[in-house]
Design a protein around this motif. Structure first.
Motif, mmCIF file in Angstrom:
data_model
loop_
_atom_site.group_PDB
_atom_site.id
_atom_site.type_symbol
_atom_site.label_atom_id
_atom_site.label_comp_id
_atom_site.label_asym_id
_atom_site.label_seq_id
_atom_site.Cartn_x
_atom_site.Cartn_y
_atom_site.Cartn_z
ATOM 1 N N MET A 302 -34.389 13.414 12.590
ATOM 2 C CA MET A 302 -33.411 13.526 11.508
ATOM 3 C C MET A 302 -34.080 14.151 10.293
ATOM 4 O O MET A 302 -35.181 13.760 9.905
ATOM 5 N N VAL A 303 -33.408 15.149 9.690
ATOM 6 C CA VAL A 303 -33.906 15.762 8.468
ATOM 7 C C VAL A 303 -32.797 15.718 7.425
ATOM 8 O O VAL A 303 -31.647 16.081 7.701
ATOM 9 N N ASN A 304 -33.151 15.242 6.237
ATOM 10 C CA ASN A 304 -32.188 15.131 5.151
ATOM 11 C C ASN A 304 -32.664 16.006 3.992
ATOM 12 O O ASN A 304 -33.599 15.655 3.271
ATOM 13 N N PHE A 305 -32.038 17.176 3.813
ATOM 14 C CA PHE A 305 -32.371 18.079 2.716
ATOM 15 C C PHE A 305 -31.678 17.589 1.446
ATOM 16 O O PHE A 305 -30.462 17.368 1.443
ATOM 17 N N SER A 306 -32.446 17.452 0.358
ATOM 18 C CA SER A 306 -31.877 17.004 -0.916
ATOM 19 C C SER A 306 -31.772 18.132 -1.937
ATOM 20 O O SER A 306 -31.097 17.990 -2.954
ATOM 21 N N SER A 307 -32.455 19.245 -1.664
ATOM 22 C CA SER A 307 -32.395 20.388 -2.581
ATOM 23 C C SER A 307 -32.696 21.660 -1.804
ATOM 24 O O SER A 307 -33.646 21.710 -1.019
ATOM 25 N N VAL A 308 -31.870 22.695 -2.032
ATOM 26 C CA VAL A 308 -32.039 23.995 -1.385
ATOM 27 C C VAL A 308 -31.835 25.069 -2.440
ATOM 28 O O VAL A 308 -30.788 25.120 -3.093
ATOM 29 N N ARG A 309 -32.853 25.899 -2.633
ATOM 30 C CA ARG A 309 -32.794 26.982 -3.622
ATOM 31 C C ARG A 309 -32.431 26.469 -5.009
ATOM 32 O O ARG A 309 -31.667 27.091 -5.750
ATOM 33 N N GLY A 310 -32.956 25.275 -5.351
ATOM 34 C CA GLY A 310 -32.702 24.708 -6.659
ATOM 35 C C GLY A 310 -31.364 24.019 -6.794
ATOM 36 O O GLY A 310 -31.024 23.524 -7.868
ATOM 37 N N ILE A 311 -30.570 23.957 -5.720
ATOM 38 C CA ILE A 311 -29.260 23.311 -5.739
ATOM 39 C C ILE A 311 -29.372 21.945 -5.068
ATOM 40 O O ILE A 311 -29.812 21.843 -3.921
ATOM 41 N N SER A 312 -28.989 20.894 -5.780
ATOM 42 C CA SER A 312 -29.052 19.545 -5.227
ATOM 43 C C SER A 312 -27.845 19.286 -4.339
ATOM 44 O O SER A 312 -26.753 19.824 -4.553
ATOM 45 N N GLY A 313 -28.048 18.471 -3.334
ATOM 46 C CA GLY A 313 -26.971 18.141 -2.409
ATOM 47 C C GLY A 313 -27.506 17.313 -1.259
ATOM 48 O O GLY A 313 -28.630 16.801 -1.298
ATOM 49 N N GLN A 314 -26.701 17.167 -0.217
ATOM 50 C CA GLN A 314 -27.097 16.430 0.977
ATOM 51 C C GLN A 314 -26.768 17.275 2.205
ATOM 52 O O GLN A 314 -25.609 17.510 2.513
ATOM 53 N N TRP A 315 -27.835 17.755 2.840
ATOM 54 C CA TRP A 315 -27.697 18.477 4.102
ATOM 55 C C TRP A 315 -28.412 17.643 5.171
ATOM 56 O O TRP A 315 -29.646 17.662 5.254
ATOM 57 N N GLN A 316 -27.674 16.890 5.948
ATOM 58 C CA GLN A 316 -28.275 15.990 6.937
ATOM 59 C C GLN A 316 -28.070 16.576 8.324
ATOM 60 O O GLN A 316 -26.942 16.845 8.746
ATOM 61 N N ILE A 317 -29.183 16.770 9.027
ATOM 62 C CA ILE A 317 -29.141 17.409 10.342
ATOM 63 C C ILE A 317 -29.870 16.533 11.350
ATOM 64 O O ILE A 317 -30.993 16.068 11.095
ATOM 65 N N SER A 318 -29.227 16.297 12.481
ATOM 66 C CA SER A 318 -29.799 15.496 13.565
ATOM 67 C C SER A 318 -30.124 16.413 14.739
ATOM 68 O O SER A 318 -29.291 17.228 15.159
ATOM 69 N N ILE A 319 -31.339 16.273 15.273
ATOM 70 C CA ILE A 319 -31.792 17.102 16.391
ATOM 71 C C ILE A 319 -32.131 16.192 17.569
ATOM 72 O O ILE A 319 -33.117 15.444 17.510
ATOM 73 N N PRO A 320 -31.321 16.212 18.636
ATOM 74 C CA PRO A 320 -31.644 15.392 19.816
ATOM 75 C C PRO A 320 -32.933 15.895 20.471
ATOM 76 O O PRO A 320 -33.166 17.091 20.585
ATOM 77 N N LEU A 321 -33.782 14.973 20.888
ATOM 78 C CA LEU A 321 -35.055 15.330 21.496
ATOM 79 C C LEU A 321 -35.097 14.997 22.986
ATOM 80 O O LEU A 321 -36.142 15.159 23.614
ATOM 81 N N ARG A 322 -34.005 14.555 23.559
ATOM 82 C CA ARG A 322 -33.988 14.245 24.977
ATOM 83 C C ARG A 322 -33.867 15.526 25.798
ATOM 84 O O ARG A 322 -33.475 16.579 25.299
ATOM 85 N N ASN A 323 -34.177 15.385 27.062
ATOM 86 C CA ASN A 323 -34.075 16.524 28.006
ATOM 87 C C ASN A 323 -34.850 17.735 27.490
ATOM 88 O O ASN A 323 -34.333 18.862 27.423
ATOM 89 N N LEU A 324 -36.082 17.504 27.100
ATOM 90 C CA LEU A 324 -36.922 18.582 26.602
ATOM 91 C C LEU A 324 -37.098 19.644 27.668
ATOM 92 O O LEU A 324 -37.523 19.342 28.794
ATOM 93 N N PRO A 325 -36.764 20.911 27.391
ATOM 94 C CA PRO A 325 -36.819 21.943 28.422
ATOM 95 C C PRO A 325 -38.221 22.356 28.815
ATOM 96 O O PRO A 325 -38.404 23.016 29.828
ATOM 97 N N GLY A 326 -39.231 22.039 28.018
ATOM 98 C CA GLY A 326 -40.592 22.444 28.380
ATOM 99 C C GLY A 326 -41.103 23.549 27.485
ATOM 100 O O GLY A 326 -40.503 23.884 26.476
ATOM 101 N N THR A 327 -42.206 24.122 27.859
ATOM 102 C CA THR A 327 -42.879 25.106 27.003
ATOM 103 C C THR A 327 -42.711 26.535 27.512
ATOM 104 O O THR A 327 -43.411 27.425 27.081
ATOM 105 N N GLY A 328 -41.774 26.749 28.423
ATOM 106 C CA GLY A 328 -41.659 28.085 28.996
ATOM 107 C C GLY A 328 -41.074 29.109 28.051
ATOM 108 O O GLY A 328 -41.185 30.305 28.280
ATOM 109 N N GLN A 329 -40.398 28.656 26.979
ATOM 110 C CA GLN A 329 -39.762 29.605 26.069
ATOM 111 C C GLN A 329 -40.771 30.129 25.068
ATOM 112 O O GLN A 329 -41.605 29.380 24.563
ATOM 113 N N PRO A 330 -40.732 31.432 24.762
ATOM 114 C CA PRO A 330 -41.700 31.989 23.808
ATOM 115 C C PRO A 330 -41.446 31.457 22.396
ATOM 116 O O PRO A 330 -40.304 31.250 21.997
#
Length: 338
Positions: A302-330
């Motif tokens: 989970m990442v919660n951005f509180s400021s972007v380019r000097g603008i305050s706000g709430q940008w909350q992003i969730s990234i699922p980590l299950r089913n990791l595809p592996g390291t084959g992608q460049p």
């Protein structure tokens, strides 16, 4: 006239004879010096300038202890709020005859990207301090205030002067200062609050492609590339304001600093460390944000951005980590840290 014409020749002969006599005298004097007479030595003049000390930086508290002079034990905090870890420090490097002397030892502890505590130690014979703790609040408009530091706590103990500052409230700084004690170096023993990476880190690339918008700013995490050393998130930021009817002339400019402030957490735990260099680098397309390596088996980042380019706000992003595809992608190589 003939007598006068002979004088130059006679004078030249006389000068040559006198030179030979002088040389013979010098040789005779030199031969009278005993063979075992010591050669004359010049006394070194006092250096009018004090020695200059250069900081030697390190990101390992254990290595910093190991490189300390024999018998010198750094004083370190036994208490820090949850989530704080040692991030970097510096040893003073000076003249060979007195490599540490009046230099200062610095220890920086961080929680996430925006919270920081700095402990400074210096020999008491090179500076002054009171035995009793003294707190000086940060003055409005000062550099400390600009860095969002609350103030500065100073005290002295056993031949040392200490200074503690940071973004925490005064009560926390005083509690940290009261816990500072000498911690001697011990082979193979990790000092307190030294970051230790997971034994089994998460490795691979996760195609996230998750976005969140607040106002006109849209933040998208495209992917997450994890290695045993760090996890790097590829982030795009763009403005969703409709373009003007009359487009402005195209001007090529260097990429603007995205000025991101965020807290990263995995599975609801403590704030994650950002890696050295401020945490992120950027180019015209992406921001590459490096965080500490994640443990294998992690389920959600989970990442919660509180400021972007000097603008305050709430940008909350969730990234699922299950089913990791592996390291084959460049992976896309991030640019150097700015």
């Amino acid at each position: 006239m003939k007598a006068w014409s002979l004088f130059p020749r006679f004078g030249a002969v006389l000068v040559i004879v006198l030179l030979f006599v002088a040389a013979a005298g010098c040789l005779d004097t030199a031969s009278k010096i005993p063979a075992d007479s010591p050669a004359p030595t010049s006394q070194p003049s006092a250096n009018p300038h004090p020695p200059h000390y250069h900081p030697l930086y390190t990101s390992s508290l254990y290595i910093m202890q190991k490189n300390a002079p024999p018998g010198l034990a750094f004083s370190l905090p036994a208490f820090l709020p949850e989530g704080f870890f040692f991030t970097f420090g510096s040893l003073p490097q000076g003249p060979v005859e007195n490599p540490f002397g009046s230099g200062v030892f610095e220890f920086t502890y961080s929680r996430g990207k925006d919270e920081e505590v700095l402990l400074v130690e210096q020999f008491r014979n090179s500076t002054k301090c009171s035995d009793q703790p003294v707190f000086q609040p940060a003055v409005a408009g000062s550099l400390r205030a600009a860095r969002k530091e609350t103030g500065e706590l100073t005290w002295g103990d056993s031949g040392w002067c200490y200074m503690l500052t940071g973004t925490l409230p005064r009560e926390d700084l005083e509690r940290i200062g009261a816990s500072v004690r000498p911690v001697p170096y011990r082979e193979g023993v990790t000092p307190p609050y030294e970051y230790v990476p997971p034994e089994r880190p998460l490795v691979g690339k996760i195609p996230a492609n998750v976005s969140q918008s607040t106002g006109r700013e849209v933040v998208t995490v495209d992917s997450l590339q994890c290695t045993p050393e760090a996890c790097t998130a590829m982030i795009r930021i763009y403005d969703n304001t409709p373009p003007p009817v009359t487009p402005s002339p195209v001007v090529t400019l260097p990429p603007a600093n995205p000025d991101l402030h965020a807290v990263w957490q995995v599975d609801g735990g403590r704030p994650l460390l950002t890696m050295p260099g401020g945490g992120y680098s950027y180019n015209t397309t992406y921001v590459f944000w490096k965080i500490e390596p994640l443990p294998e088996g992690s389920r959600e980042l989970m990442v919660n951005f509180s400021s972007v380019r000097g603008i305050s706000g709430q940008w909350q992003i969730s990234i699922p980590l299950r089913n990791l595809p592996g390291t084959g992608q460049p992976a896309v190589s991030p640019p150097p840290m700015r």
